[in-house]
Motif scaffolding. Structure first.
Motif, PDB file in Angstrom:
ATOM      1  N   ARG A  55       0.955  -1.219   0.057  1.00  0.00           N
ATOM      2  CA  ARG A  55       0.111   0.029   0.065  1.00  0.00           C
ATOM      3  C   ARG A  55       0.715   1.273  -0.081  1.00  0.00           C
ATOM      4  NH1 ARG A  55      -3.834  -3.256   3.429  1.00  0.00           N
ATOM      5  NH2 ARG A  55      -5.583  -3.851   1.979  1.00  0.00           N
ATOM      6  N   ILE A  56       1.988   1.216  -0.684  1.00  0.00           N
ATOM      7  CA  ILE A  56       2.845   2.375  -0.936  1.00  0.00           C
ATOM      8  C   ILE A  56       3.091   2.368  -2.439  1.00  0.00           C
ATOM      9  CG2 ILE A  56       3.756   2.860   1.415  1.00  0.00           C
ATOM     10  CD1 ILE A  56       5.983   0.815   0.539  1.00  0.00           C
ATOM     11  N   PRO A  57       2.165   2.653  -3.278  1.00  0.00           N
ATOM     12  CA  PRO A  57       2.468   2.628  -4.651  1.00  0.00           C
ATOM     13  C   PRO A  57       3.323   3.709  -4.932  1.00  0.00           C
ATOM     14  CG  PRO A  57       0.335   3.024  -4.480  1.00  0.00           C
ATOM     15  CD  PRO A  57       0.674   2.715  -2.969  1.00  0.00           C
ATOM     16  N   HIS A  84      19.593   0.919 -12.374  1.00  0.00           N
ATOM     17  CA  HIS A  84      19.279   1.693 -11.406  1.00  0.00           C
ATOM     18  C   HIS A  84      18.070   2.288 -11.308  1.00  0.00           C
ATOM     19  CE1 HIS A  84      20.327   5.157  -8.541  1.00  0.00           C
ATOM     20  NE2 HIS A  84      19.948   6.025  -9.517  1.00  0.00           N
ATOM     21  N   PHE A  85      17.140   2.169 -10.519  1.00  0.00           N
ATOM     22  CA  PHE A  85      15.591   2.209 -10.274  1.00  0.00           C
ATOM     23  C   PHE A  85      15.483   3.976  -9.639  1.00  0.00           C
ATOM     24  CE2 PHE A  85      15.974  -2.165 -10.137  1.00  0.00           C
ATOM     25  CZ  PHE A  85      14.882  -2.635 -10.745  1.00  0.00           C
ATOM     26  N   ILE A  86      14.748   4.653 -10.340  1.00  0.00           N
ATOM     27  CA  ILE A  86      14.502   5.797 -10.035  1.00  0.00           C
ATOM     28  C   ILE A  86      13.013   5.744  -9.431  1.00  0.00           C
ATOM     29  CG2 ILE A  86      14.356   8.341 -10.488  1.00  0.00           C
ATOM     30  CD1 ILE A  86      16.493   7.244 -12.729  1.00  0.00           C
ATOM     31  N   ILE A  87      12.583   6.013  -8.279  1.00  0.00           N
ATOM     32  CA  ILE A  87      11.353   5.785  -7.751  1.00  0.00           C
ATOM     33  C   ILE A  87      10.793   7.222  -7.351  1.00  0.00           C
ATOM     34  CG2 ILE A  87      10.053   4.586  -5.897  1.00  0.00           C
ATOM     35  CD1 ILE A  87      12.593   2.807  -5.980  1.00  0.00           C
ATOM     36  N   GLU A  88       9.675   7.442  -8.091  1.00  0.00           N
ATOM     37  CA  GLU A  88       9.039   8.756  -7.807  1.00  0.00           C
ATOM     38  C   GLU A  88       7.610   8.772  -7.041  1.00  0.00           C
ATOM     39  OE1 GLU A  88       7.023  12.332 -10.474  1.00  0.00           O
ATOM     40  OE2 GLU A  88       8.279  10.843 -11.547  1.00  0.00           O
ATOM     41  N   GLY A  89       7.704   9.626  -5.876  1.00  0.00           N
ATOM     42  CA  GLY A  89       6.263   9.618  -5.076  1.00  0.00           C
ATOM     43  C   GLY A  89       6.339   8.950  -3.746  1.00  0.00           C
ATOM     44  N   GLU A  91       8.920   7.801  -0.544  1.00  0.00           N
ATOM     45  CA  GLU A  91      10.576   7.576   0.201  1.00  0.00           C
ATOM     46  C   GLU A  91      10.300   6.735   1.347  1.00  0.00           C
ATOM     47  OE1 GLU A  91      13.954  10.534   1.592  1.00  0.00           O
ATOM     48  OE2 GLU A  91      12.435  11.278   0.260  1.00  0.00           O
ATOM     49  N   LEU A  92      11.178   5.835   1.398  1.00  0.00           N
ATOM     50  CA  LEU A  92      11.299   4.675   2.558  1.00  0.00           C
ATOM     51  C   LEU A  92      12.824   4.671   3.123  1.00  0.00           C
ATOM     52  CD1 LEU A  92       9.934   1.758   0.158  1.00  0.00           C
ATOM     53  CD2 LEU A  92       8.645   3.320   1.941  1.00  0.00           C
ATOM     54  N   SER A  93      12.987   4.108   3.973  1.00  0.00           N
ATOM     55  CA  SER A  93      14.279   4.140   4.631  1.00  0.00           C
ATOM     56  C   SER A  93      15.120   2.950   3.758  1.00  0.00           C
ATOM     57  CB  SER A  93      14.272   3.531   6.372  1.00  0.00           C
ATOM     58  OG  SER A  93      13.908   1.931   6.224  1.00  0.00           O
ATOM     59  N   ASN A  94      16.364   3.079   3.819  1.00  0.00           N
ATOM     60  CA  ASN A  94      17.374   2.387   3.320  1.00  0.00           C
ATOM     61  C   ASN A  94      16.885   0.662   3.701  1.00  0.00           C
ATOM     62  OD1 ASN A  94      18.633   4.147   1.689  1.00  0.00           O
ATOM     63  ND2 ASN A  94      20.370   4.442   3.337  1.00  0.00           N
ATOM     64  N   VAL A  95      16.885   0.480   4.847  1.00  0.00           N
ATOM     65  CA  VAL A  95      16.464  -0.854   5.407  1.00  0.00           C
ATOM     66  C   VAL A  95      15.113  -1.301   4.626  1.00  0.00           C
ATOM     67  CG1 VAL A  95      15.710  -2.244   7.292  1.00  0.00           C
ATOM     68  CG2 VAL A  95      17.540  -0.657   7.562  1.00  0.00           C
ATOM     69  N   GLN A  96      14.013  -0.629   4.425  1.00  0.00           N
ATOM     70  CA  GLN A  96      12.799  -1.082   3.939  1.00  0.00           C
ATOM     71  C   GLN A  96      13.185  -1.197   2.474  1.00  0.00           C
ATOM     72  OE1 GLN A  96      10.814   2.707   5.313  1.00  0.00           O
ATOM     73  NE2 GLN A  96       9.145   1.163   6.120  1.00  0.00           N
ATOM     74  N   MET A  97      13.737  -0.334   1.786  1.00  0.00           N
ATOM     75  CA  MET A  97      14.006  -0.376   0.350  1.00  0.00           C
ATOM     76  C   MET A  97      14.951  -1.662  -0.014  1.00  0.00           C
ATOM     77  SD  MET A  97      12.902   0.779  -2.282  1.00  0.00           S
ATOM     78  CE  MET A  97      12.834   0.227  -3.886  1.00  0.00           C
ATOM     79  N   ASP A  98      15.939  -1.810   0.758  1.00  0.00           N
ATOM     80  CA  ASP A  98      16.789  -2.752   0.320  1.00  0.00           C
ATOM     81  C   ASP A  98      16.177  -4.063   0.604  1.00  0.00           C
ATOM     82  OD1 ASP A  98      18.922  -1.102   0.180  1.00  0.00           O
ATOM     83  OD2 ASP A  98      19.770  -1.457   2.333  1.00  0.00           O
ATOM     84  N   THR A 123      20.475  -0.807  -7.991  1.00  0.00           N
ATOM     85  CA  THR A 123      20.635   0.441  -6.955  1.00  0.00           C
ATOM     86  C   THR A 123      19.227   1.255  -7.284  1.00  0.00           C
ATOM     87  OG1 THR A 123      21.858   1.614  -8.687  1.00  0.00           O
ATOM     88  CG2 THR A 123      23.194   0.571  -7.216  1.00  0.00           C
ATOM     89  N   TYR A 124      19.127   2.122  -6.487  1.00  0.00           N
ATOM     90  CA  TYR A 124      17.932   2.855  -6.425  1.00  0.00           C
ATOM     91  C   TYR A 124      18.231   4.443  -6.040  1.00  0.00           C
ATOM     92  CZ  TYR A 124      17.921   1.735  -1.261  1.00  0.00           C
ATOM     93  OH  TYR A 124      18.026   1.614  -0.158  1.00  0.00           O
ATOM     94  N   GLU A 125      17.276   5.268  -6.243  1.00  0.00           N
ATOM     95  CA  GLU A 125      17.123   6.545  -5.655  1.00  0.00           C
ATOM     96  C   GLU A 125      15.567   6.849  -5.641  1.00  0.00           C
ATOM     97  OE1 GLU A 125      18.276  10.197  -8.066  1.00  0.00           O
ATOM     98  OE2 GLU A 125      19.108   8.634  -9.684  1.00  0.00           O
ATOM     99  N   PHE A 126      15.177   7.970  -4.734  1.00  0.00           N
ATOM    100  CA  PHE A 126      14.069   8.308  -4.670  1.00  0.00           C
ATOM    101  C   PHE A 126      14.027   9.865  -4.975  1.00  0.00           C
ATOM    102  CE2 PHE A 126      14.150   5.527  -0.976  1.00  0.00           C
ATOM    103  CZ  PHE A 126      13.056   4.610  -1.522  1.00  0.00           C
ATOM    104  N   VAL A 127      13.062  10.219  -5.959  1.00  0.00           N
ATOM    105  CA  VAL A 127      12.919  11.713  -6.347  1.00  0.00           C
ATOM    106  C   VAL A 127      11.294  12.147  -6.183  1.00  0.00           C
ATOM    107  CG1 VAL A 127      14.430  11.489  -8.214  1.00  0.00           C
ATOM    108  CG2 VAL A 127      12.338  11.040  -8.918  1.00  0.00           C
TER     109      VAL A 127
END
Length: 128
Positions: A55-57, A84-89, A91-98, A123-127
């Motif tokens: 539930r975090i689309p 490299h994943f660029i995820i918009e909209g 933001e999670l902690s590094n632990v959650q995203m890992d 790899t990933y980043e949030f924008v």
């Protein structure tokens, strides 16, 4: 699927139209491009489903292929892909995203199909 030889490669008919494949990118997709595309889009689709289930689309996911290493000494085989994943909209902690990245890799059929022969770096980043 059925592939027919053409003057410059092969083609197949899909429900979305004709797919042209050639060793020369002037005449169609190159086989390694289709391989990389399959791995990237499978990973992105799995990640999208995982985020929706939690539930975090994401508003958008862009997959930037930073590197495709091909070993010229071994028939130009693909040996490493860096996605490299660029995820918009969101933001999670590094632990959650890992953890999401790990679950994504473990559930992507294309990554699992090549895991013993191609190094897949994610790899990933949030924008916003």
């Amino acid at each position: 699927m059925k592939f027919e030889m053409t003057e410059n490669g092969f083609q197949t008919e899909t429900s979305y139209g004709t797919l042209q494949i050639s060793g020369n990118d002037e005449f169609g997709f190159r086989p390694y491009q289709l391989l990389v595309s399959s791995i990237a889009v499978c990973s992105g689709g799995v990640m999208r489903k995982i985020l929706e289930r939690k539930r975090i689309p994401a508003k958008n996911i862009t997959i930037d292929i930073k590197e495709v290493y091909r070993n010229e000494e071994k028939a130009s085989r693909v040996e490493r892909i860096h996605m490299h994943f660029i995820i918009e909209g969101i933001e999670l902690s590094n632990v959650q995203m890992d953890k999401i990245m790990e679950v994504t890799a473990n559930n992507c059929s294309m990554v699992q199909s090549v895991k013993d022969s191609i190094e897949v770096i994610e790899t990933y980043e949030f924008v916003n």
